[in-house]
Design a protein around this motif. Structure first.
Motif, PDB file in Angstrom:
ATOM      1  N   ILE A  89      10.781   2.196   1.842  1.00 22.29           N
ATOM      2  CA  ILE A  89       9.839   1.275   1.208  1.00 22.29           C
ATOM      3  C   ILE A  89       9.753   1.666  -0.269  1.00 22.29           C
ATOM      4  N   THR A  90      10.444   0.892  -1.071  1.00 27.61           N
ATOM      5  CA  THR A  90      10.564   1.167  -2.500  1.00 27.61           C
ATOM      6  C   THR A  90      10.074  -0.039  -3.290  1.00 27.61           C
ATOM      7  N   PRO A  91       9.891   0.115  -4.606  1.00 25.96           N
ATOM      8  CA  PRO A  91       9.434  -1.023  -5.412  1.00 25.96           C
ATOM      9  C   PRO A  91      10.372  -2.237  -5.362  1.00 25.96           C
ATOM     10  N   ASP A  92      11.657  -2.006  -5.112  1.00 30.07           N
ATOM     11  CA  ASP A  92      12.591  -3.138  -5.069  1.00 30.07           C
ATOM     12  C   ASP A  92      12.809  -3.674  -3.656  1.00 30.07           C
ATOM     13  N   SER A  93      12.033  -3.186  -2.683  1.00 32.74           N
ATOM     14  CA  SER A  93      12.140  -3.686  -1.308  1.00 32.74           C
ATOM     15  C   SER A  93      10.886  -4.471  -0.962  1.00 32.74           C
ATOM     16  N   LEU A  94      10.939  -5.153   0.147  1.00 23.50           N
ATOM     17  CA  LEU A  94       9.785  -5.872   0.655  1.00 23.50           C
ATOM     18  C   LEU A  94       9.352  -5.161   1.931  1.00 23.50           C
ATOM     19  N   LEU A  95       8.453  -4.197   1.786  1.00 29.32           N
ATOM     20  CA  LEU A  95       8.004  -3.356   2.901  1.00 29.32           C
ATOM     21  C   LEU A  95       9.191  -2.692   3.604  1.00 29.32           C
ATOM     22  N   GLY A  96      10.206  -2.304   2.816  1.00 34.16           N
ATOM     23  CA  GLY A  96      11.398  -1.646   3.351  1.00 34.16           C
ATOM     24  C   GLY A  96      12.538  -2.591   3.656  1.00 34.16           C
ATOM     25  N   TRP A  97      12.312  -3.888   3.626  1.00 29.90           N
ATOM     26  CA  TRP A  97      13.339  -4.889   3.908  1.00 29.90           C
ATOM     27  C   TRP A  97      14.061  -5.274   2.618  1.00 29.90           C
ATOM     28  N   GLN A  98      15.374  -5.451   2.731  1.00 26.92           N
ATOM     29  CA  GLN A  98      16.218  -5.884   1.611  1.00 26.92           C
ATOM     30  C   GLN A  98      16.921  -7.178   2.007  1.00 26.92           C
ATOM     31  N   PRO A  99      17.123  -8.103   1.064  1.00 32.98           N
ATOM     32  CA  PRO A  99      17.870  -9.314   1.417  1.00 32.98           C
ATOM     33  C   PRO A  99      19.321  -8.976   1.764  1.00 32.98           C
ATOM     34  N   VAL A 100      19.880  -9.674   2.754  1.00 33.06           N
ATOM     35  CA  VAL A 100      21.289  -9.473   3.106  1.00 33.06           C
ATOM     36  C   VAL A 100      22.136 -10.325   2.163  1.00 33.06           C
ATOM     37  N   PRO A 101      23.389  -9.926   1.961  1.00 36.07           N
ATOM     38  CA  PRO A 101      24.233 -10.601   0.964  1.00 36.07           C
ATOM     39  C   PRO A 101      24.384 -12.111   1.144  1.00 36.07           C
ATOM     40  N   ASP A 102      24.414 -12.621   2.361  1.00 33.33           N
ATOM     41  CA  ASP A 102      24.615 -14.066   2.536  1.00 33.33           C
ATOM     42  C   ASP A 102      23.341 -14.876   2.301  1.00 33.33           C
ATOM     43  N   GLY A 103      22.219 -14.191   2.100  1.00 31.93           N
ATOM     44  CA  GLY A 103      20.976 -14.865   1.779  1.00 31.93           C
ATOM     45  C   GLY A 103      20.248 -15.502   2.951  1.00 31.93           C
ATOM     46  N   ARG A 104      20.729 -15.312   4.172  1.00 32.77           N
ATOM     47  CA  ARG A 104      20.072 -15.922   5.338  1.00 32.77           C
ATOM     48  C   ARG A 104      19.280 -14.904   6.160  1.00 32.77           C
TER      49      ARG A 104
END
Length: 106
Positions: free
Chosen positions: A69-84
């Motif tokens: 969980i970092t400032p550039d994450s959303l509660l530890g979640w990161q967007p996947v490359p395909d955007g879905r």
């Protein structure tokens, strides 16, 4: 030597499907799902769904690693490359306890 409880090789993904999101947990290098849940009537990412995904992970026996969980994450979640969808590094309660996170309880 790396023991099972010290490994950090689990990833959760929450991806958009036709009418819902699918939450899955998988071990790196494997295509077999350790957990899978169809999440119908879910809020759209980002914030509400990130919180709900974390709650669903707990019900399945996993948690997002707190240090992911970092400032550039959303509660530890990161967007996947395909955007879905989104992904997060997760561990079992045992893995989190063995890593010194004492509040991880079953």
């Amino acid at each position: 030597m790396t023991t099972e409880s010290a490994r950090r090789d689990l990833t959760a993904t929450c991806t958009a499907a036709d009418s819902c999101y699918i939450l899955r947990v998988v071990r790196e290098g494997s295509s077999e799902f350790l957990a899978e849940k169809d999440l119908t009537h879910w809020p759209a990412f980002p914030v509400d769904a990130a919180h709900a995904a974390g709650s669903e992970l707990v019900m399945l026996g996993y948690m997002v690693w707190p240090d992911s969980i970092t400032p550039d994450s959303l509660l530890g979640w990161q967007p996947v490359p395909d955007g879905r969808g989104w992904s997060a590094r997760v561990g079992t309660f045992e893995q989190l306890r063995d890593a010194g996170m004492r509040d991880a309880q079953i």
